[in-house]
Design a protein around this motif. Structure first.
Motif, mmCIF file in Angstrom:
data_model
loop_
_atom_site.group_PDB
_atom_site.id
_atom_site.type_symbol
_atom_site.label_atom_id
_atom_site.label_comp_id
_atom_site.label_asym_id
_atom_site.label_seq_id
_atom_site.Cartn_x
_atom_site.Cartn_y
_atom_site.Cartn_z
ATOM 1 N N ALA A 180 41.248 37.024 38.042
ATOM 2 C CA ALA A 180 41.392 35.596 37.739
ATOM 3 C C ALA A 180 41.732 35.409 36.274
ATOM 4 N N ASP A 181 42.523 34.369 36.037
ATOM 5 C CA ASP A 181 42.847 33.990 34.667
ATOM 6 C C ASP A 181 41.882 32.879 34.282
ATOM 7 N N ILE A 182 41.205 33.047 33.168
ATOM 8 C CA ILE A 182 40.184 32.061 32.801
ATOM 9 C C ILE A 182 40.774 30.656 32.640
ATOM 10 N N LYS A 183 42.072 30.601 32.376
ATOM 11 C CA LYS A 183 42.711 29.275 32.199
ATOM 12 C C LYS A 183 42.613 28.444 33.481
ATOM 13 N N ASP B 110 33.658 40.377 26.061
ATOM 14 C CA ASP B 110 34.342 40.924 24.890
ATOM 15 C C ASP B 110 35.756 40.363 24.984
ATOM 16 N N ALA B 111 35.985 39.273 24.241
ATOM 17 C CA ALA B 111 37.232 38.519 24.409
ATOM 18 C C ALA B 111 38.400 39.234 23.744
ATOM 19 N N PRO B 112 39.628 38.901 24.167
ATOM 20 C CA PRO B 112 40.785 39.499 23.485
ATOM 21 C C PRO B 112 40.776 39.140 21.996
ATOM 22 N N TYR B 113 41.270 40.072 21.169
ATOM 23 C CA TYR B 113 41.112 39.937 19.709
ATOM 24 C C TYR B 113 42.310 39.320 18.990
ATOM 25 N N ASP B 114 43.444 39.174 19.682
ATOM 26 C CA ASP B 114 44.658 38.763 18.971
ATOM 27 C C ASP B 114 44.698 37.247 18.710
ATOM 28 N N LEU C 119 38.547 55.504 28.858
ATOM 29 C CA LEU C 119 38.927 54.639 29.972
ATOM 30 C C LEU C 119 39.919 53.582 29.522
ATOM 31 N N LEU C 120 39.608 52.942 28.404
ATOM 32 C CA LEU C 120 40.441 51.844 27.923
ATOM 33 C C LEU C 120 40.275 51.790 26.410
ATOM 34 N N ARG C 121 41.410 51.601 25.705
ATOM 35 C CA ARG C 121 41.345 51.630 24.248
ATOM 36 C C ARG C 121 40.350 50.583 23.706
ATOM 37 N N HIS C 122 40.273 49.414 24.412
ATOM 38 C CA HIS C 122 39.405 48.339 23.922
ATOM 39 C C HIS C 122 37.980 48.426 24.451
ATOM 40 N N ALA C 123 37.693 49.455 25.239
ATOM 41 C CA ALA C 123 36.362 49.520 25.851
ATOM 42 C C ALA C 123 35.269 49.570 24.783
ATOM 43 N N GLN C 124 34.141 48.982 25.106
ATOM 44 C CA GLN C 124 33.011 48.936 24.169
ATOM 45 C C GLN C 124 31.933 49.918 24.595
ATOM 46 N N VAL D 3 33.909 37.477 32.001
ATOM 47 C CA VAL D 3 35.190 36.878 32.402
ATOM 48 C C VAL D 3 36.404 37.658 31.877
ATOM 49 N N PHE D 4 36.167 38.609 30.947
ATOM 50 C CA PHE D 4 37.249 39.477 30.439
ATOM 51 C C PHE D 4 36.776 40.916 30.638
ATOM 52 N N CYS D 5 36.648 41.364 31.898
ATOM 53 C CA CYS D 5 35.846 42.574 32.143
ATOM 54 C C CYS D 5 36.510 43.872 31.677
ATOM 55 N N GLY D 6 37.833 43.922 31.508
ATOM 56 C CA GLY D 6 38.478 45.149 31.028
ATOM 57 C C GLY D 6 38.116 46.333 31.901
ATOM 58 N N SER D 7 37.536 47.373 31.285
ATOM 59 C CA SER D 7 37.176 48.558 32.068
ATOM 60 C C SER D 7 35.781 48.448 32.685
ATOM 61 N N GLY D 8 35.107 47.291 32.495
ATOM 62 C CA GLY D 8 33.856 47.049 33.224
ATOM 63 C C GLY D 8 32.577 47.434 32.506
ATOM 64 N N THR D 9 32.612 47.475 31.169
ATOM 65 C CA THR D 9 31.407 47.900 30.444
ATOM 66 C C THR D 9 30.230 46.965 30.715
ATOM 67 N N CYS E 281 35.424 39.487 36.240
ATOM 68 C CA CYS E 281 36.836 39.282 36.558
ATOM 69 C C CYS E 281 37.694 39.541 35.323
ATOM 70 N N ASP E 282 38.967 39.650 35.563
ATOM 71 C CA ASP E 282 39.950 39.866 34.501
ATOM 72 C C ASP E 282 41.280 39.395 35.086
ATOM 73 N N LYS E 283 42.196 38.988 34.223
ATOM 74 C CA LYS E 283 43.481 38.537 34.791
ATOM 75 C C LYS E 283 44.358 39.720 35.207
ATOM 76 N N ASP E 284 44.003 40.902 34.722
ATOM 77 C CA ASP E 284 44.796 42.091 34.994
ATOM 78 C C ASP E 284 44.194 42.855 36.185
ATOM 79 N N GLU E 285 44.939 42.902 37.286
ATOM 80 C CA GLU E 285 44.350 43.510 38.487
ATOM 81 C C GLU E 285 44.073 45.002 38.320
ATOM 82 N N ASN E 286 44.843 45.676 37.458
ATOM 83 C CA ASN E 286 44.562 47.102 37.233
ATOM 84 C C ASN E 286 43.196 47.298 36.598
ATOM 85 N N ARG E 287 42.854 46.362 35.713
ATOM 86 C CA ARG E 287 41.542 46.482 35.042
ATOM 87 C C ARG E 287 40.407 46.167 36.009
ATOM 88 N N VAL E 288 40.642 45.217 36.899
ATOM 89 C CA VAL E 288 39.612 44.920 37.907
ATOM 90 C C VAL E 288 39.412 46.162 38.786
HETATM 91 C C1 LIG Z 1 38.891 43.231 24.739
HETATM 92 S S1 LIG Z 1 39.338 43.482 26.398
HETATM 93 C C2 LIG Z 1 37.786 43.728 27.193
HETATM 94 C C3 LIG Z 1 37.332 45.153 27.131
HETATM 95 C C4 LIG Z 1 36.025 45.395 27.835
HETATM 96 N N1 LIG Z 1 34.920 44.882 27.084
HETATM 97 C C5 LIG Z 1 35.782 46.869 28.100
HETATM 98 O O1 LIG Z 1 34.746 47.392 27.702
HETATM 99 O O2 LIG Z 1 36.644 47.519 28.682
HETATM 100 C C6 LIG Z 1 39.820 41.874 26.881
HETATM 101 C C7 LIG Z 1 40.238 41.712 28.337
HETATM 102 O O3 LIG Z 1 40.581 40.340 28.532
HETATM 103 C C8 LIG Z 1 41.569 40.265 29.540
HETATM 104 N N2 LIG Z 1 42.235 38.952 29.438
HETATM 105 C C9 LIG Z 1 43.121 38.533 28.484
HETATM 106 N N3 LIG Z 1 43.478 37.258 28.725
HETATM 107 C C10 LIG Z 1 42.818 36.845 29.833
HETATM 108 C C11 LIG Z 1 42.767 35.625 30.574
HETATM 109 N N4 LIG Z 1 43.509 34.584 30.233
HETATM 110 N N5 LIG Z 1 41.934 35.547 31.642
HETATM 111 C C12 LIG Z 1 41.205 36.621 32.030
HETATM 112 N N6 LIG Z 1 41.232 37.814 31.389
HETATM 113 C C13 LIG Z 1 42.017 37.928 30.305
HETATM 114 C C14 LIG Z 1 42.467 41.453 29.250
HETATM 115 O O4 LIG Z 1 43.182 41.840 30.414
HETATM 116 C C15 LIG Z 1 41.460 42.499 28.763
HETATM 117 O O5 LIG Z 1 41.101 43.360 29.825
#
Ligand SMILES: C[S@@+](CC[C@H](N)C(=O)[O-])C[C@H]1O[C@@H](n2cnc3c(N)ncnc32)[C@H](O)[C@@H]1O
Length: 373
Positions: free
Chosen positions: A139-142, A159-163, A300-305, A327-333, A348-355
């Protein structure tokens, strides 16, 4: 089956409190309240009733009796040079017993140990999560996450996206959190420092700013060339729906007791300052988390915590059986940490590969089936 604390009837809660008092009468009332739920005043009342009806022995808790404690008789010098804080602590439930058991001189330290034990007991409560322990979806949080019910989440840990481009997502995050969190529920969001003012102002549109916690990252200190800085910590924004009613948050960053002063990084307050300023150590929640030098998640994922940081946050800000959402689960930490700590999970995450990555990781590391919606 043990029900989550907030689902107990008054009668069930009372009987849980009575059992807890019988098991260990030296536990403080606040400690018992944390384990069983309810307020420490209720626990005190139940304790008094139990003493009066002879269900438990009179304990060394009152002004008149604590002075007669055998440990104090053997070590009268303990009372010399006690700080105000120490004078209060020595009268508290179980402090002299703890001092005697561990041969301690500091009542403040003994009180901290009691608090730690109560917290450990709370986190070790047996909880069966049931079939709906974990729910995952794309799911996309939007879109507002209609999959998650109103007022159904105790802790939103993410752990929200950092950009820079993702800063507007923080309004969506605040809106969703405000809808799905129960009253008093907490949003903890790990962020970078770069866009902090904007992220705080976006989240503040829907939730109440409460605090910024620090996650010290001693093994990862990236050089931020444009900023001319190196960094050894990450902020964790704490927002609350309505008022925060969990354990008392402490306004000084300090190292956990297990870490020796030598190992404490230079950002930390000297121990004397901490001692002086800590008013209620028995209620303290540390606002500093240490990340171990664990590279497994990064593979697992460069951004994983680091998993341990999320386990610590989950233990501090939720209870077994609670519902934790990422809501931004990434690799599921968050999901793995929460399930390991016996919390229910929605992720959830908007990216199905990450889910999918999260699902595989949960099945491998926690060994449970994941419900998809
Ligand atoms: C910083 S990473 C999370 C990493 C995670 N904490 C881990 O340990 O792997 C942020 C995640 O937010 C997701 N994301 C970015 N924009 C999003 C949106 N609009 N809705 C849902 N997920 C989103 C990205 O796909 C990414 O997996």
């Amino acid at each position: 089956m043990n029900k989550p604390k907030h689902q107990l009837t008054r009668k069930e809660r009372r009987s849980q409190i009575e059992n807890c008092i019988k098991e260990d009468p030296s536990l403080s009332s606040r400690g018992i309240a944390r384990i069983c739920g309810g307020s420490h005043v209720t626990v005190l009342k139940i304790k008094e009733e139990m003493k009066n009806t002879g269900l438990i022995d009179q304990m060394n808790t009152s002004e008149e009796t604590w002075r007669k404690h055998p440990y104090l008789k053997k070590n009268p010098r303990i009372l010399e040079n006690l700080s105000e804080h120490g004078k209060r602590a020595i009268k508290a439930d179980g402090v002299l017993d703890m001092m005697e058991a561990k041969k301690l001189k500091s009542p403040v330290y003994a009180q901290r140990l009691i608090f730690k034990e109560a917290k450990a007991a709370r986190n070790n409560l047996y909880v069966e999560l049931g079939e709906d322990a974990c729910t995952l979806f794309v799911a996309d949080i939007k879109q507002g996450l209609p999959q998650v019910n109103d007022n159904s989440v105790d802790l939103l840990l993410t752990d929200a996206p950092y950009d820079r481009g993702s800063v507007p997502l923080f309004v969506d995050l605040g809106r969703v959190a405000n809808r799905v969190l129960r009253k008093g529920g907490v949003l903890l969001c790990m962020v970078g420092q770069s866009y902090l003012p904007d992220q705080i102002s976006q989240l503040s549109k829907h939730l109440k700013y409460h605090w910024t916690l620090a996650c010290i990252t001693p093994h990862g200190s990236p050089f931020l060339y444009k900023k001319r800085l190196t960094t050894g910590w990450k902020p964790i924004l704490m927002f609350v729906k309505s008022e925060y009613t969990g354990d008392m948050a402490y306004d000084i960053v300090r190292a956990p007791i297990e870490i020796s002063e030598k190992e404490v990084p230079p950002h930390t307050q000297p121990i004397e300052v901490v001692e002086k300023l800590s008013e209620n150590p028995e209620n303290m929640v540390d606002d500093l988390v240490y990340a171990p030098a664990d590279k497994a998640e990064k593979e697992l994922l460069r951004h994983a915590q680091p998993l341990q940081v999320f386990e610590t946050l989950i233990e501090r800000f939720s209870r077994p059986g609670d519902c934790v959402l990422d809501v931004f689960c990434g690799s599921g930490t968050t999901a793995v940490a929460a399930l390991k700590k016996k919390r229910k999970v929605i992720a959830c995450d908007k990216d199905e590969n990450r889910v999918e990555m999260t699902r595989k990781r949960i099945e491998k590391e926690v060994g449970i089936d994941v419900k998809s919606i």
